[in-house]
Scaffold this active site. Structure first.
Site, PDB file in Angstrom:
ATOM      1  N   CYS A   7       0.870  -1.174   0.000  1.00 49.02           N
ATOM      2  CA  CYS A   7       0.000   0.000   0.000  1.00 49.02           C
ATOM      3  C   CYS A   7       0.911   1.229   0.000  1.00 49.02           C
ATOM      4  O   CYS A   7       2.113   1.107  -0.213  1.00 49.02           O
ATOM      5  CB  CYS A   7      -0.998  -0.008   1.153  1.00 49.02           C
ATOM      6  SG  CYS A   7      -0.306   0.233   2.778  1.00 49.02           S
ATOM      7  N   CYS A  79      -4.492  -0.738  -1.961  1.00 45.38           N
ATOM      8  CA  CYS A  79      -5.006   0.616  -2.156  1.00 45.38           C
ATOM      9  C   CYS A  79      -4.774   1.008  -3.606  1.00 45.38           C
ATOM     10  O   CYS A  79      -3.847   0.514  -4.251  1.00 45.38           O
ATOM     11  CB  CYS A  79      -4.386   1.622  -1.188  1.00 45.38           C
ATOM     12  SG  CYS A  79      -2.689   2.085  -1.520  1.00 45.38           S
ATOM     13  N   CYS A  86       2.817   1.327  -7.885  1.00 42.70           N
ATOM     14  CA  CYS A  86       3.650   0.175  -7.560  1.00 42.70           C
ATOM     15  C   CYS A  86       4.523  -0.197  -8.750  1.00 42.70           C
ATOM     16  O   CYS A  86       4.038  -0.343  -9.863  1.00 42.70           O
ATOM     17  CB  CYS A  86       2.757  -1.005  -7.193  1.00 42.70           C
ATOM     18  SG  CYS A  86       3.693  -2.472  -6.794  1.00 42.70           S
TER      19      CYS A  86
END
Length: 136
Positions: A7, A79, A86
Site C-alpha cells: 500500500c 489501495c 507500484c
C-alpha cells in the site's frame, strides 16, 4: 509460497494484511511494503489487530524498492495509489488488487470509534484474504 502486500504508507492496510496472512499461512513467506512508507505502524491498526487476536507489534514499515528484485508468487495491492504507483515486479507471478478504504483518513468521534473503524478494516481484509486461493 512467497507473498508481498503493498500500500502507500505501509502503516495500516498492508500491515494488517501481513499479520493476517502470517497467522493464516504460517508456512508462507509474507512481507508488506509501501511506496512511501511511514515511520511506524499505525497504533490503531496494532490495537485493532490485538482485539481480533493478532499480534503485529514486531512489524514495521518498509520501502517497496527493497523487494523489487525478489521473486514472489503473489503481489497483493490494497489501495488504488499503490496499484497505480507500484513498480512492476519482474519476478512476481500473480498480482491481485483490492482497494480498501484507508481508515486513517476517517473522522472519529472518540478513540473507541477509531478502534471500531480499524476493526472493521481488519474484518474486511480478513474476509478478502479468506476468498483468495493461493496456488503455486
Amino acid at each position: 509460497m512467497k507473498i508481498i502486500v503493498i500500500c502507500t504508507g505501509n502503516t495500516c492496510r498492508s500491515q494488517i494484511a501481513e499479520g493476517l496472512l502470517k497467522a493464516k499461512y504460517p508456512d508462507y513467506e509474507i512481507y508488506s511494503a509501501g511506496t512511501k512508507p511511514e515511520e511506524i505502524v499505525n497504533p490503531y491498526a496494532v490495537k485493532a489487530m490485538a482485539k481480533e487476536g493478532y499480534d503485529i507489534t514486531t512489524q514495521y514499515p518498509k520501502l517497496v524498492n527493497e523487494f523489487i528484485e525478489e521473486p514472489f508468487d503473489y503481489v497483493l495491492t490494497v489501495c488504488d495509489s499503490a496499484n497505480e504507483l507500484c513498480p512492476v515486479f519482474p519476478n512476481g507471478k500473480n498480482r491481485v488488487h483490492n482497494a480498501f478504504v484507508d481508515p486513517s483518513r476517517s473522522s472519529y468521534d472518540s478513540d473507541e470509534h477509531a478502534l471500531e473503524v480499524y476493526r472493521n478494516t481488519v474484518k474486511e481484509i480478513s474476509a478478502w484474504i479468506d476468498s483468495l486461493i493461493f496456488t503455486d
